[in-house]
Scaffold this active site. Sequence first.
Site, PDB file in Angstrom:
ATOM      1  CG  HIS A 144      61.900  47.448  25.923  1.00 34.49           C
ATOM      2  ND1 HIS A 144      63.113  48.216  25.939  1.00 34.49           N
ATOM      3  CD2 HIS A 144      62.039  46.548  26.895  1.00 34.49           C
ATOM      4  CE1 HIS A 144      63.888  47.698  27.114  1.00 34.49           C
ATOM      5  NE2 HIS A 144      63.124  46.854  27.636  1.00 34.49           N
ATOM      6  CD  GLU A 204      60.547  47.072  31.398  1.00 31.90           C
ATOM      7  OE1 GLU A 204      61.408  46.329  31.832  1.00 31.90           O
ATOM      8  OE2 GLU A 204      60.933  47.367  30.277  1.00 31.90           O
TER       9      GLU A 204
HETATM   10  C1  PEP Z   1      64.281  45.724  30.430  1.00 38.31           C
HETATM   11  O1  PEP Z   1      64.892  46.100  29.421  1.00 38.31           O
HETATM   12  O2  PEP Z   1      63.158  45.177  30.163  1.00 38.31           O
HETATM   13  C2  PEP Z   1      64.876  45.355  31.920  1.00 38.31           C
HETATM   14  C3  PEP Z   1      64.049  45.237  32.535  1.00 38.31           C
HETATM   15  O3  PEP Z   1      66.197  45.501  31.779  1.00 38.31           O
HETATM   16  P1  PEP Z   1      67.145  45.386  33.083  1.00 38.31           P
HETATM   17  O4  PEP Z   1      66.344  44.329  33.967  1.00 38.31           O
HETATM   18  O5  PEP Z   1      68.462  45.047  32.786  1.00 38.31           O
HETATM   19  O6  PEP Z   1      67.137  46.628  33.729  1.00 38.31           O
END
Ligand code: PEP
Length: 255
Positions: free
Chosen positions: A94, A165
């Site tokens: 992450h 992400e």
């Molecule tokens: C995450 O940290 O994996 C994430 C998707 O956070 P958020 O949905 O708050 O952007």
Amino acid sequence: MKYLIANWKMNLTAADSEEHVKLILKNIIPYLSRVNAVICPSFPSLAIVSELLSGSGIALGAQNCFWEEKGSFTGEVSPLMLKEFNVDYIIIGHSERRQQLHETDEMINKKMQAVFRAGLTPILCVGETFSERQLGRKDFVIAGQVESALKNIQLVNKKLLIAYEPVWVIGSGQAVKIEEAEHAVRVIKQVLIDLYPNLDLKNGVEILYGGSVDSKNINYFTSSPLLDGVLVGSASLDVDEFSQMAKIIYENLAK
Ligand code: PEP
């Protein structure tokens, strides 16, 4: 089926988690025939969440693990220890850990190997920072992170989830456009094809989007045939939001 994965990060105590799971169980069971729901609480909440989720159809995930099975590694937790709590999924790489805990590609690769050795499923997170994006290195960064995480790993008979992400979008309240998430999926798929020419991409590898997903935008991401689901941070802490997101996926897949 589409994945709806909740990453609770370091937000809920075991008592809070218990309360949350009880409410979630009241709300989302009817949607589980089309939604692969996974809840990733923090380590101290695993025992109670595992007990409550048992037999519910909602899977349990962890937010991190160490790469060794046991030994003198103070403060670390191995995949085998997590397996004991019926954890099926472990988030690896992450961006918060890459940035704040200085996890390197090499550490992430070792963790991936350890998760597979334990017979569990990694949720590998990849994504560019804002400055990498400004420098035009986005695709290069994503491809590099996938490639190094999978170094020396054979994917035969293994299940793997990869979440794109974009770091600058996480927790910002503003998701990327669906076209951008779909582009990242294509980049990731190309890397997988190059690394594993014989891999059946339709089986075993699922690619998700994560970054400010909520009940207002989940529709875009879970309607795309290229995306297998979403990883949700902030919005997953709100039980009504989480249930609403499960409902939206369920209704979308019925169309
Ligand atoms: C995450 O940290 O994996 C994430 C998707 O956070 P958020 O949905 O708050 O952007």
